[in-house]
Design a protein around this motif. Structure first.
Motif, PDB file in Angstrom:
ATOM      1  N   ARG A  61      37.680 -52.959   8.550  1.00  0.00           N
ATOM      2  CA  ARG A  61      37.566 -54.390   8.801  1.00  0.00           C
ATOM      3  C   ARG A  61      38.718 -55.123   8.152  1.00  0.00           C
ATOM      4  N   LEU A  89      35.119 -58.604  14.526  1.00  0.00           N
ATOM      5  CA  LEU A  89      33.712 -58.695  14.926  1.00  0.00           C
ATOM      6  C   LEU A  89      33.584 -59.342  16.292  1.00  0.00           C
ATOM      7  N   SER A 134      30.987 -54.435  15.787  1.00  0.00           N
ATOM      8  CA  SER A 134      32.391 -54.238  15.447  1.00  0.00           C
ATOM      9  C   SER A 134      33.207 -54.503  16.696  1.00  0.00           C
ATOM     10  N   SER A 176      29.750 -50.444  17.209  1.00  0.00           N
ATOM     11  CA  SER A 176      28.913 -50.375  16.000  1.00  0.00           C
ATOM     12  C   SER A 176      28.211 -51.699  15.778  1.00  0.00           C
ATOM     13  N   ARG A 177      26.899 -51.629  15.601  1.00  0.00           N
ATOM     14  CA  ARG A 177      26.086 -52.827  15.390  1.00  0.00           C
ATOM     15  C   ARG A 177      26.225 -53.291  13.945  1.00  0.00           C
ATOM     16  N   ARG A 178      26.233 -54.601  13.756  1.00  0.00           N
ATOM     17  CA  ARG A 178      26.275 -55.214  12.432  1.00  0.00           C
ATOM     18  C   ARG A 178      24.982 -55.973  12.189  1.00  0.00           C
ATOM     19  N   THR A 179      24.590 -56.079  10.946  1.00  0.00           N
ATOM     20  CA  THR A 179      23.367 -56.774  10.564  1.00  0.00           C
ATOM     21  C   THR A 179      23.604 -58.282  10.593  1.00  0.00           C
ATOM     22  N   THR A 180      22.637 -59.011  11.178  1.00  0.00           N
ATOM     23  CA  THR A 180      22.739 -60.470  11.248  1.00  0.00           C
ATOM     24  C   THR A 180      21.463 -61.123  10.748  1.00  0.00           C
ATOM     25  N   ILE A 188      26.689 -62.608   9.225  1.00  0.00           N
ATOM     26  CA  ILE A 188      26.950 -61.219   9.588  1.00  0.00           C
ATOM     27  C   ILE A 188      27.377 -60.463   8.336  1.00  0.00           C
ATOM     28  N   ASP A 189      26.634 -59.401   8.036  1.00  0.00           N
ATOM     29  CA  ASP A 189      26.973 -58.564   6.876  1.00  0.00           C
ATOM     30  C   ASP A 189      27.824 -57.389   7.291  1.00  0.00           C
TER      31      ASP A 189
END
Length: 143
Positions: free
Chosen positions: A45, A71, A85, A129-133, A142-143
């Motif tokens: 990132r 992102l 991502s 890739s999924r990100r936590t929201t 968004i973490d």
């Protein structure tokens, strides 16, 4: 003692003692590195830590690419948000467009669903890739 000769016959006096590089070579290399970063050809990132996006900035039925954070945030239906991502799993290019309910990577034509990041058109075979929201004070965090 003069430095290396650059095209046009002038010695490169900006880098004394450097026999393998010229100022133009160094500047060209720096320019290529900047292009690689801007087009997402690196890994990882670009910035760390939580990212906050006002939910009003995320269009319903579409999304938003946050290039500086690598992102993609989407809102497939009103009030449902996802983050992924922006790095295409095929060869690491950054996705660059969201249209017609698809996240698109123009490098090789892969397309992903805005609701789950699943590959819908190859060559990519893996999802984004999924990100936590989480939602907080009208912002998607968004973490």
């Amino acid at each position: 003692m003069s430095g290396p000769v650059v095209p046009g016959g002038a010695p490169d006096t900006d880098s004394p003692g450097c026999t393998a590089c010229t100022r133009r070579t160094v500047l060209a290399g720096a320019g290529l590195a900047a292009v690689a970063l801007a087009t997402g050809c690196g890994s990882g990132r670009a910035q760390q830590g939580p990212v906050r996006v006002p939910v009003t900035d995320i269009p319903v039925g579409g999304g938003l690419i946050l290039a500086a954070h690598r992102l993609v945030v989407t809102q497939p239906v009103a009030g449902t948000f996802h983050a992924f991502s922006a790095v295409c799993p095929h060869q690491g290019c950054s996705v660059s467009e969201i249209s017609d309910g698809l996240i698109q990577c123009v490098c090789h034509g892969s397309r992903f669903g805005i609701d789950d990041g699943a590959p819908l058109h190859g060559p990519a075979r893996e999802p984004l890739s999924r990100r936590t929201t989480t939602l907080a004070d009208g912002q998607l965090v968004i973490d």
